[in-house]
Design a protein around this motif. Sequence first.
Motif, mmCIF file in Angstrom:
data_model
loop_
_atom_site.group_PDB
_atom_site.id
_atom_site.type_symbol
_atom_site.label_atom_id
_atom_site.label_comp_id
_atom_site.label_asym_id
_atom_site.label_seq_id
_atom_site.Cartn_x
_atom_site.Cartn_y
_atom_site.Cartn_z
ATOM 1 N N CYS A 83 3.926 -28.866 3.246
ATOM 2 C CA CYS A 83 3.178 -28.748 1.992
ATOM 3 C C CYS A 83 1.773 -28.198 2.223
ATOM 4 N N GLN A 84 1.222 -28.434 3.402
ATOM 5 C CA GLN A 84 -0.129 -27.966 3.711
ATOM 6 C C GLN A 84 -0.164 -26.492 4.101
ATOM 7 N N GLU A 85 0.986 -25.935 4.417
ATOM 8 C CA GLU A 85 1.004 -24.578 4.958
ATOM 9 C C GLU A 85 1.729 -23.566 4.077
ATOM 10 N N VAL A 86 2.759 -24.005 3.365
ATOM 11 C CA VAL A 86 3.598 -23.075 2.597
ATOM 12 C C VAL A 86 3.499 -23.401 1.110
ATOM 13 N N LYS A 87 3.172 -22.393 0.301
ATOM 14 C CA LYS A 87 3.085 -22.611 -1.143
ATOM 15 C C LYS A 87 4.495 -22.629 -1.738
ATOM 16 N N PRO A 88 4.860 -23.715 -2.454
ATOM 17 C CA PRO A 88 6.205 -23.771 -3.066
ATOM 18 C C PRO A 88 6.280 -22.868 -4.295
ATOM 19 N N VAL A 89 7.461 -22.352 -4.566
ATOM 20 C CA VAL A 89 7.654 -21.508 -5.753
ATOM 21 C C VAL A 89 8.396 -22.315 -6.813
ATOM 22 N N LEU A 90 8.152 -21.977 -8.071
ATOM 23 C CA LEU A 90 8.826 -22.646 -9.172
ATOM 24 C C LEU A 90 10.281 -22.186 -9.208
ATOM 25 N N LYS A 91 11.201 -23.119 -8.997
ATOM 26 C CA LYS A 91 12.616 -22.754 -8.943
ATOM 27 C C LYS A 91 13.452 -23.784 -9.699
#
Length: 322
Positions: free
Chosen positions: A301-309
Motif C-alpha cells: 500500500c505504501q508503494e503501489v497506487k491501487p486502481v478502482l476496479k
Amino acid sequence: MKDNILVKVEHVKTYYPIKGGFWRKTIGFVKAVEDVSFHIEKGETLGLVGESGCGKSTTGRTIVRLLQPTSGSIIFDGKNITSLKGKELRSMRKHFQMVFQDPYASLNPMQMVGDIISEPIRNYTGRSPRETKDEVVHILEKVGLPADAYNKYAHQFSGGQRQRIGIARALALKPKFIVADEPVSALDVSVQSQVLNLLKELQREFSLTYLFIAHDLSVVKHMSDRIGVMYLGHMVELADKQNLYTNPLHPYTQALVSAIPVPDPRKRKERIVLQGDVPSPIHPPPGCVFHTRCPVARRECQEVKPVLKEVRGGHQVACHLY
C-alpha cells in the motif's frame, strides 16, 4: 447501457496552482481531483461523499465546467465538453446547472427574486417579458414559494426558502442534469428534509439527473441510487447504496459507515476511529493515499497506487485487499 449514460467522467484531474515569490510564479499544485472516473445514467442520482477537502465540490464544478480540468475528459449526453469555450460552452450550459451550498452567498442581494430566476430565461430564450414572468411564477410554485416572492429580495426569506430560490434558478432552463453541492448542509435540520423531498419530487416530474454532493451519509443514502466515496482527490469506492452501507469494502468507507448514528443501541456496531490527519493534497503520500491512516495497510500500500476496479456486480473499490 451506453445510450442511457448522461455524464461520463474519464480520468479527470483538476489542480489548483500555488503562486509564490515576487513574480507570483507557479511553485506547486493543490491536487484537488486526481484521476477520477465514473458515469451517471439518465434519471439517476449519484451521491458523492467524503471529508471536507476531499475534492467533492471541485469534481462537481469541473463537470459543469465552472472549473477547467487539468486533464481527462467529460462527456455530456454523448458530447465531449472538456475543452468547449465561448459560444459552444454557453449553448451547452442550459443543459446542466448547479445548486450551491450557501443559498445566500449564491444569490445576488441587489436583485429581486424574479430577476434572479428570469435572467437565464431572458439570456437563452426569445420569450416576451410577459411569458418570462409567467414562467418564473410557475417555477416558484413548483418549488413551494408564493407568487409574490417575485418582487422580493433574497434577504427577506429564510435559509430554506433561499435554497428553494436557488433550486428554482437551476430549473429555469429545464436542464437535464443538476449538481447539488451540499444543498442542505447550511440549513436547519427541521427544513433539510423538506428541501430533500422537494429535490426528489422535481426529479420525478422533470426527469432530472443529479450529482448529489454531501458529507452526511444518512442524507446521501436517502437521496442516491449509487454512491461514490472520495478521499484526498481519489475515488476509493463506488457501489449502489445498499451494498455500500451493508457491505463497505474500503477501510475508509468502513470507518465512515461505522460513524453513522443508529437509534437502536442493540444494532450499533463498534465505531472505527481513524488515527492521524488527512495528508496534504499538495504532497499526497505515495502508493495508496489512505495508507497513512489505514488500520490494515501493508507494505504494498505504501508503494503501489491501487486502481478502482470492479470486485463484484457493480461494486468498485481501489484497495489492494481485493
